[in-house]
Design a protein around this motif. Structure first.
Motif, short mmCIF file in Angstrom:
data_model
loop_
_atom_site.label_atom_id
_atom_site.label_comp_id
_atom_site.label_asym_id
_atom_site.label_seq_id
_atom_site.Cartn_x
_atom_site.Cartn_y
_atom_site.Cartn_z
N CYS A 22 1.02 -1.48 -0.22
CA CYS A 22 0.15 -0.32 0.15
C CYS A 22 0.76 1.43 0.37
N GLY A 24 0.00 3.82 1.37
CA GLY A 24 -0.84 4.94 1.99
C GLY A 24 0.39 4.26 3.07
N LEU A 52 -4.35 0.57 -2.25
CA LEU A 52 -4.08 1.14 -1.44
C LEU A 52 -5.49 0.42 -0.25
N CYS A 56 -7.07 2.97 4.53
CA CYS A 56 -5.91 3.90 4.53
C CYS A 56 -6.93 4.50 3.11
N LYS A 57 -7.61 3.91 2.33
CA LYS A 57 -9.02 4.22 1.50
C LYS A 57 -9.85 4.76 2.40
N TYR A 69 -1.52 11.39 0.88
CA TYR A 69 -1.11 10.18 -0.46
C TYR A 69 -1.51 11.14 -1.94
#
Ligand SMILES: [Zn+2]
Length: 92
Positions: A22, A24, A52, A56-57, A69
């Motif tokens: 990811c 993030g 992601l 994090c989304k 981001y």
């Protein structure tokens, strides 16, 4: 024709896998989020996806997280994708 490009945290996983880290938080994930759609100088459509993870989304609603981001994605595009994409004017 649309070409897809991918952004992920460089974790040493094989670049061709379904799982990447990811961008993030560097956890391994298979979840993708569309970051940007654009048209290249060649007329080709490009879609840029980031790896992601779900948490994090959800964090994208947070202004500080979103800013970090976007910085991470733009850095990646600048460092790793801009030559491929020939998008210097569009992205940087
Ligand atoms: Zn994450």
């Amino acid at each position: 024709m649309t070409t897809r490009y991918y952004i992920f945290y460089d974790s040493g996983l094989p670049n061709v896998g379904w799982f990447q880290a990811c961008i993030g938080c560097d956890q391994v994930t298979s979840k993708l989020s569309l970051y940007k759609k654009t048209t290249l100088k060649t007329g080709e459509e490009a879609e840029i996806y980031s790896y992601l993870c779900i948490s994090c989304k959800n964090n994208l609603q947070d202004v500080v997280f979103l800013k970090n981001y976007e910085n991470a994605c733009n850095e990646y595009i600048k460092d790793r994708l801009s030559q491929t994409l020939r998008l210097h004017e569009t992205f940087v």
